[in-house]
Scaffold this active site. Structure first.
Site, PDB file in Angstrom:
ATOM      1  N   LYS A 237       9.203  -2.847   6.235  1.00  0.00           N
ATOM      2  CA  LYS A 237       8.891  -1.739   7.173  1.00  0.00           C
ATOM      3  C   LYS A 237       8.760  -2.399   8.382  1.00  0.00           C
ATOM      4  CE  LYS A 237       6.150   0.704   4.125  1.00  0.00           C
ATOM      5  NZ  LYS A 237       7.028   2.352   4.142  1.00  0.00           N
ATOM      6  N   ARG A 311       7.579   3.685  -7.147  1.00  0.00           N
ATOM      7  CA  ARG A 311       8.129   4.387  -8.318  1.00  0.00           C
ATOM      8  C   ARG A 311       7.334   3.299  -9.265  1.00  0.00           C
ATOM      9  NH1 ARG A 311      13.173   6.189  -4.903  1.00  0.00           N
ATOM     10  NH2 ARG A 311      11.242   6.469  -4.053  1.00  0.00           N
TER      11      ARG A 311
END
Length: 457
Positions: A237, A311
Site C-alpha cells: 500500500k 478474504r
C-alpha cells in the site's frame, strides 16, 4: 464506564429535557428560563445543548435539541449529554420515545480512549428513562467499548498475540472454551491460506476458536477478520493507505463484541467464534502475486493481489465453521474500499442469500439504530474471479463491483451452513458524533444481536 446509568434518579438529580424545534415552544419552563434560552439563541435546534442556570448560581437543568424525525443514528443523540453536561446526577424529564436507545446513547457518548493519554471526563450519574432495560444497555455499552478499545489500540500493542489474549480473556470471563492453532501447526491442521498470509510477520499467524453454550442448542458461528496490520504485502500500500491499517482487525473486534453480548445475555445458542489472526507483512517468505494456494476446502486460489488477503484468511476459517453445519454463520470484515465508495463509512453493507434473514436484519437495523444495507450477491459477477491456472483468483481484474466480488469469493467456502451472511464493515468513525468520538467503532453487531435474540430465545 465514565457514565453510570442507574435505575432510579437520586434526590439531587437535575432534569434534562429533550425537545424538537416544534416542541420547545410548549416546554413548561418559567419566564426566566425562556429569556435565558432566547438570549443564547436556543430554539431547540437538533444537537444543541443549553445548560440552565439556577437561582443559587449553580446549574438547575439542561435542554437538548433532538431531531423531529427518527432516522439513522438520531435515537442515540443523548450521547451528547455524556460529553457536554457538568459532573453530577442527572435524569431525563418527561416521556422519552425510545427509552432503551436513549439510555444506550448516554453510555456510548461517554466513551474515551485513554490507554496512552490521560483523558479528563466528568463523573456523571444518569437515571435511565422509564421503561429502559438498564442491564441490557450496560451489556451493549460494554461490548461496544470492547470493540472500540481493540480497534483503537495500535498494531505495536494489538498484534496477533494481543488479539489472542483479548479473545482468551473474554472467553474466560464467560466460561467459554478457547483453543488456538499457531504457526506451522496451521499447515499440519489444514489452514494453509491463514499460514501463507501471516507467515512473514514477526508474530506467528493463528486461528482462534472459542466455543460457548449448550451443545444441544442451535449453532451460531461468528467469523471475524483479524488482520492486525496490513501493509498490503508485496503489493504494498502507499503510506497514506497504511495510516488506518491498525483497524484491519475490525471484523475480529466486532465479532468479539457481538459474542460478549450473546454470552452476557445467556442466549440459548451454541456459539462458536473463529478469528484468523495475522499480520500481512513483507519479508523474504511473504506470499507473492501469482502464487497458487490450496485452501482448506480444497479450492486452488491464484493470488492476483496480496493486498486482498482478508478474504484468504476468512476463507479457511469459513470452511472450518461450515464443516460444523451451523444454523447461522456470520462473518465480519473490514474487507473492501469498494464498500465505502458505495455506501460511505457509516452504512456497512451485508450480503446473504437468505431472504428472511435479510428482512430481519433490515428491520432490526432501524429498530436499534444500527444502520446496515443489503447489497446483492450478483451471480453473473462470479465469473470475474476466473483464473486460467487455478480454480479461481482472489480478485477481479477490472476493479468493478469490488465488494460484491469479494462476497462472492467468500460464498464459495460456505456450502453446509443453513444460513450465512457477510458484513463488510468499516470499523471506524471518521467524524465525531454524539454517540462516539473519532476512532474505532462497532457496526452492525447490535442489529445482529436483535435478530439473534428474537430467533434463539
Amino acid at each position: 464506564m465514565p457514565l453510570t446509568l442507574t435505575d432510579q434518579p437520586s434526590a439531587d438529580a437535575r432534569p434534562v429535557h429533550l425537545v424538537t424545534e416544534a416542541s420547545f415552544a410548549s416546554l413548561p419552563i418559567d419566564e426566566d428560563a425562556r429569556r435565558w434560552a432566547t438570549a443564547n439563541g436556543f430554539t431547540g435546534q437538533a444537537g444543541r445543548l443549553l445548560v440552565m442556570p439556577g437561582k443559587d448560581g449553580g446549574v438547575s437543568g439542561a435542554i437538548l435539541g433532538v431531531a423531529a424525525e427518527r432516522y439513522g443514528l438520531s435515537p442515540l443523540a443523548t450521547g451528547a449529554l455524556a460529553q457536554k453536561l457538568p459532573a453530577g446526577a442527572w435524569a431525563l424529564a418527561g416521556k422519552v420515545d425510545d427509552p432503551d436507545l436513549a439510555g444506550l446513547g448516554l453510555i456510548l457518548g461517554s466513551y474515551a480512549f485513554s490507554r496512552y493519554r490521560k483523558t479528563e471526563t466528568p463523573e456523571i450519574s444518569f437515571a435511565a428513562p422509564a421503561g429502559a432495560d438498564v442491564a441490557a444497555a450496560n451489556r451493549r455499552g460494554e461490548a461496544v467499548f470492547l470493540v472500540r478499545d481493540l480497534i483503537n489500540t495500535p498494531a505495536n500493542d494489538m498484534g496477533p498475540d494481543a488479539l489472542e489474549a483479548a479473545a482468551r480473556a473474554l472467553a474466560e470471563k464467560h466460561g467459554a472454551i478457547a483453543s488456538v492453532v499457531t504457526g506451522d501447526a496451521l499447515l499440519a491442521q489444514n489452514f494453509p491460506m491463514i499460514h501463507a498470509v501471516g507467515r512473514a510477520a514477526a508474530q506467528a499467524p493463528r486461528l482462534i476458536d472459542i466455543a460457548w453454550g449448550p451443545e444441544g442448542a442451535r449453532k451460531v458461528t461468528l467469523v471475524g477478520k483479524g488482520v492486525c496490520f496490513d501493509t498490503g504485502g508485496l503489493d504494498i500500500k502507499p503510506a497514506s493507505g497504511m495510516l488506518l491499517m491498525k483497524k484491519d482487525m475490525g471484523g475480529a473486534a466486532n465479532v468479539l463484541g457481538l459474542a460478549s453480548m450473546i454470552m452476557g445475555a445467556g442466549m440459548n445458542v451454541r456459539l462458536r467464534v473463529l478469528i484468523p489472526a495475522v499480520e500481512n507483512s513483507i519479508a523474504g517468505n511473504a506470499f507473492r502475486p501469482g502464487d497458487i494456494l490450496t485452501s482448506r476446502k480444497g479450492h486452488t486460489v491464484e493470488i492476483g493481489n496480496t493486498d486482498a488477503e482478508g478474504r484468504l484468511v476468512l476463507a479457511d476459517a469459513l470452511a472450518l465453521g461450515d464443516e460444523d453445519e451451523p444454523d447461522l454463520m456470520i462473518d465480519m470484515a473490514t474487507l473492501t474500499g469498494a464498500a465505502r465508495v458505495a455506501l460511505g463509512p457509516d452504512l456497512p453493507p451485508f450480503f446473504t442469500d437468505d431472504e428472511t434473514l435479510a428482512s430481519d436484519l433490515a428491520t432490526a437495523s432501524i429498530e436499534v439504530a444500527d444502520p446496515v444495507w443489503r447489497m446483492p450477491l450478483w451471480k453473473p459477477y462470479d465469473q470475474r474471479l476466473a483464473s486460467k491456472v487455478a480454480d479461481f483468483n482472489n480478485v477481479n481484474t477490472d476493479g468493478f463491483a469490488g465488494a460484491v466480488t469479494a462476497a462472492l469469493f467468500l460464498r464459495r467456502f460456505v456450502s453446509r451452513a443453513k444460513s450465512w451472511a457477510h458484513f463488510d464493515v468499516f470499523g471506524w468513525s471518521p467524524v465525531e458524533r454524539p454517540h462516539c468520538p473519532i476512532g474505532g467503532e462497532a457496526q452492525a453487531i447490535r442489529a445482529i444481536e436483535n435478530v439473534l435474540a428474537k430467533r434463539f430465545k
